[in-house]
Design a protein around this motif. Structure first.
Motif, short mmCIF file in Angstrom:
data_model
loop_
_atom_site.label_atom_id
_atom_site.label_comp_id
_atom_site.label_asym_id
_atom_site.label_seq_id
_atom_site.Cartn_x
_atom_site.Cartn_y
_atom_site.Cartn_z
N ASP A 246 -43.63 -12.25 22.34
CA ASP A 246 -44.50 -11.20 22.87
C ASP A 246 -44.81 -10.14 21.80
N GLU A 249 -47.33 -11.65 19.47
CA GLU A 249 -48.64 -11.76 20.12
C GLU A 249 -49.36 -10.41 20.13
N THR A 250 -48.60 -9.33 20.35
CA THR A 250 -49.20 -7.99 20.34
C THR A 250 -49.87 -7.71 19.01
N LEU A 252 -50.73 -9.96 16.62
CA LEU A 252 -51.77 -10.94 16.29
C LEU A 252 -53.05 -10.71 17.08
N LYS A 253 -52.97 -10.02 18.21
CA LYS A 253 -54.17 -9.67 18.96
C LYS A 253 -54.89 -8.47 18.36
N ALA A 254 -54.13 -7.54 17.80
CA ALA A 254 -54.71 -6.26 17.40
C ALA A 254 -54.94 -6.12 15.89
N SER A 321 -50.10 -2.16 17.36
CA SER A 321 -50.78 -2.54 18.59
C SER A 321 -52.14 -1.86 18.71
#
Length: 343
Positions: A246, A249-250, A252-254, A321
């Protein structure tokens, strides 16, 4: 071990510049509440990678908003400012904050900044050692003058009094503010070591590279008659979650969107071509190198880096983030769940 927050004031896609700066200021306030040691402020010009153009100015605000936290620049770009002007600002912050300010300096890059501020490419390529030594003199001596400049150097000036003197702090030890140098090459490592100045090492480096730089610093310092030990600082990224997947993922999204937008905006002063990092691959690398995951994993990675490199001071990017609430939670978890594991 001393753990602080590395503040870029990053402008993520879709955000305003005021939003990025508000998150930066809140980082300092929450870092102090969470029990962190320090905040380190980056400086950039004309790009959304970071929207703070004056790390010393933002440091002044953060020193006024906090009572215990150390505040450092990471870094003030020396080729863009006269060393005496920067020395005056550093002395002022050192005295007014009762010794809580650290001045980090670096060469910056071959960016259009050099054109706008008038330093030119020579300031970046050749003049950093000369400017660093003038800055060091200003922070240590009661009066300073400079001889007539060499070709391409700064203009000389007559002897003038140093006011305010950094050594005049009411509760200080008479040594002035800590001075630290960003190092990215063997040349800059040797320059810092010969002067006995600690290094700030970037978040793009892994433990093996940082250990090699520390060892080179020690060898060079010994050869120059300096102590082989110094309080070097390792920059990194920290994102905490109950599951490591998690946390990754935070980021890699931002982060890739911010990195692409920010790095693509850099313009070289002389039109030279730049090899840009792939934003997704770079984010994945940062997740592998640094404390990104559960609090247990984060503590283990920080402890391992310290053991491998000898570095005990960390500046960790907690705003990856791009979200204020997530950044504040990240800082609080760092203080409550990681620091106790580090003793």
């Amino acid at each position: 071990m001393r753990v602080g927050a590395f503040v870029l004031a990053a402008q993520f896609p879709g955000q305003g510049q005021g939003e990025a700066l508000h998150r930066a200021v809140r980082t300092a306030e929450v870092a102090e509440e969470a029990g962190l040691d320090s905040v380190w402020l980056a400086e950039h010009h004309f790009v959304p990678y970071g929207v703070c153009p004056s790390a010393v100015t933002l440091a002044a605000l953060m020193l006024g908003r906090t009572r215990r936290l150390r505040v450092g620049t990471a870094v003030s770009v020396l080729p863009n400012v006269h060393p005496v002007a920067l020395g005056e600002q550093a002395a002022l912050l050192h005295l007014a904050s009762e010794g809580r300010f650290t001045l980090g300096v670096g060469r910056g890059g071959p960016w259009v900044d050099l054109e706008v501020f008038g330093g030119g490419l020579d300031a970046y390529e050749n003049r950093f050692p000369e400017d660093l030594d003038l800055l060091r003199r200003w922070l240590a001596e009661p009066s300073v003058g400079a001889p007539a400049a060499k070709a391409g150097g700064r203009d000389g000036f007559r002897e003038v009094a140093v006011v305010p003197r950094a050594s005049e702090a009411l509760d200080g030890d008479g040594t002035g503010p800590e001075l630290i140098v960003a190092c990215t090459s063997p040349r800059s490592v040797r320059l810092a070591a010969e002067r006995g100045l600690p290094m700030l090492l970037g978040m793009h480096c892994g433990d093996e590279d940082k250990a090699a730089m520390v060892e080179l610093w020690r060898r060079t310092a010994r050869a120059a008659g300096r102590s082989p030990e110094a309080g070097h600082v390792s920059a990194g990224v920290c994102q905490l979650a109950d599951r490591t997947a998690d946390a990754r993922e935070t980021l890699l999204k931002a982060m890739p969107g911010w990195l692409k937008q920010g790095l693509d905006a850099h313009v070289t002063v002389d039109g030279r071509q730049r090899a840009m990092r792939d934003p997704v691959a770079y984010t994945e690398l940062l997740c592998e190198l640094h404390p990104v995951g559960t609090p247990e994993l984060a503590a283990d990675r920080l402890a391992a880096t310290s053991e491998r490199t000898g570095i005990t001071r960390f500046a960790l990017l907690t705003e990856g983030s791009g979200d204020l609430a997530s950044t504040e939670e990240n800082l609080r978890r760092l203080g409550a769940e990681v620091l106790p594991r580090l003793g």
